[in-house]
Design an enzyme around this catalytic site. Structure first.
Site, PDB file in Angstrom:
ATOM      1  N   LYS A 130       5.556   6.289   7.032  1.00 20.98           N
ATOM      2  CA  LYS A 130       5.050   5.375   8.056  1.00 20.98           C
ATOM      3  C   LYS A 130       6.216   4.949   8.946  1.00 20.98           C
ATOM      4  CE  LYS A 130       1.624   3.097   5.122  1.00 20.98           C
ATOM      5  NZ  LYS A 130       1.197   1.821   4.527  1.00 20.98           N
TER       6      LYS A 130
ATOM      7  N   ASP B 185      -6.372  -6.378  -2.107  1.00 17.04           N
ATOM      8  CA  ASP B 185      -4.934  -6.572  -2.301  1.00 17.04           C
ATOM      9  C   ASP B 185      -4.643  -7.582  -3.410  1.00 17.04           C
ATOM     10  OD1 ASP B 185      -4.298  -4.673  -0.425  1.00 17.04           O
ATOM     11  OD2 ASP B 185      -3.852  -6.101   1.170  1.00 17.04           O
TER      12      ASP B 185
ATOM     13  N   HIS C 203       0.813  -1.220   0.000  1.00 16.36           N
ATOM     14  CA  HIS C 203       0.000   0.000   0.000  1.00 16.36           C
ATOM     15  C   HIS C 203       0.847   1.270   0.000  1.00 16.36           C
ATOM     16  CE1 HIS C 203      -2.718  -2.815   2.505  1.00 16.36           C
ATOM     17  NE2 HIS C 203      -3.016  -2.950   1.233  1.00 16.36           N
TER      18      HIS C 203
ATOM     19  N   TYR D 135       1.069   1.841  13.657  1.00 15.66           N
ATOM     20  CA  TYR D 135       1.686   2.661  12.623  1.00 15.66           C
ATOM     21  C   TYR D 135       1.612   4.124  13.030  1.00 15.66           C
ATOM     22  CZ  TYR D 135       0.180  -1.283   9.595  1.00 15.66           C
ATOM     23  OH  TYR D 135      -0.066  -2.506   9.038  1.00 15.66           O
TER      24      TYR D 135
END
Length: 195
Positions: free
Chosen positions: A71, A167, A61, A131
């Site tokens: 991130k 995905d 992603h 995250y």
């Protein structure tokens, strides 16, 4: 402690643990320390993910500019294989990937720069990840690279057992669909002479 991964602008982060017989203390994030390591992060949101089964794959992603995100990923329960894929056309590591085991035991974190796709595979059951995000989620800027795209040939530790429909459906690499031109200046603007 910050350690380069081999991908421009990304790092592994090992906590500086101060412990005694009661347990330990460690700082997970310090703006000054991240900036000194040339890893800026203005936290826009903090997310968490839980996966029930080993073999769950999430990724790859990322978000297009102007919503591209940094991130910092940490596994706080169980164990994952965490992966970064460089999609910045001006980066000397464009198209390359890096993977590392992050676990509740090693307390290691991964810094994922803007313009890189991110994914993971759970190595144990009952996995939770946190995250720190440098940008808010923007559905219109969301993109993904298929986990098994032969263009990148990521060597996952195992075949996935669980994979979302979304995905599994990301198309084969296409520079236009994947929007990599929006990342053209990220490696040079944010990473100085490394890009």
């Amino acid at each position: 402690m910050f350690r380069k991964t081999g991908l421009v602008g990304s790092s592994l982060i090992d906590l500086d643990i101060k412990g005694d017989d009661r347990g330990f203390f460690a700082r997970v994030f310090c703006d000054d320390e991240f900036r000194r390591a040339d890893l800026p992060l203005n936290i826009a949101q903090i997310n968490t993910t839980w996966s029930a089964r080993a073999g769950t794959l999430r990724g790859m992603h990322y978000q297009l500019e102007p919503a591209a995100e940094i991130k910092v990923v940490r596994c706080i329960r169980g164990s994952i294989w965490d992966c970064i894929l460089d999609l910045r056309p001006n980066s000397k590591t464009f198209g390359k990937w890096f993977g590392e085991v992050l676990s509740a035991q090693n307390r290691r974190m991964m810094y994922v720069p803007k313009g890189c796709a991110h994914g993971l595979m759970t190595l144990t059951d009952d996995v939770e990840i946190i995250y720190l995000m440098g940008a808010a989620y923007s559905p219109s800027h969301e993109r993904g690279v298929r986990w098994n795209d032969p263009y990148f040939a990521i060597a996952w530790p195992n075949e996935p057992i669980e994979l979302s429909v979304k995905d599994a459906a990301w198309p084969s690499f296409d520079p236009v669909f994947h929007g990599i031109e929006t990342f053209r200046n990220l490696a040079t603007e944010e990473l100085g002479s490394d890009g």
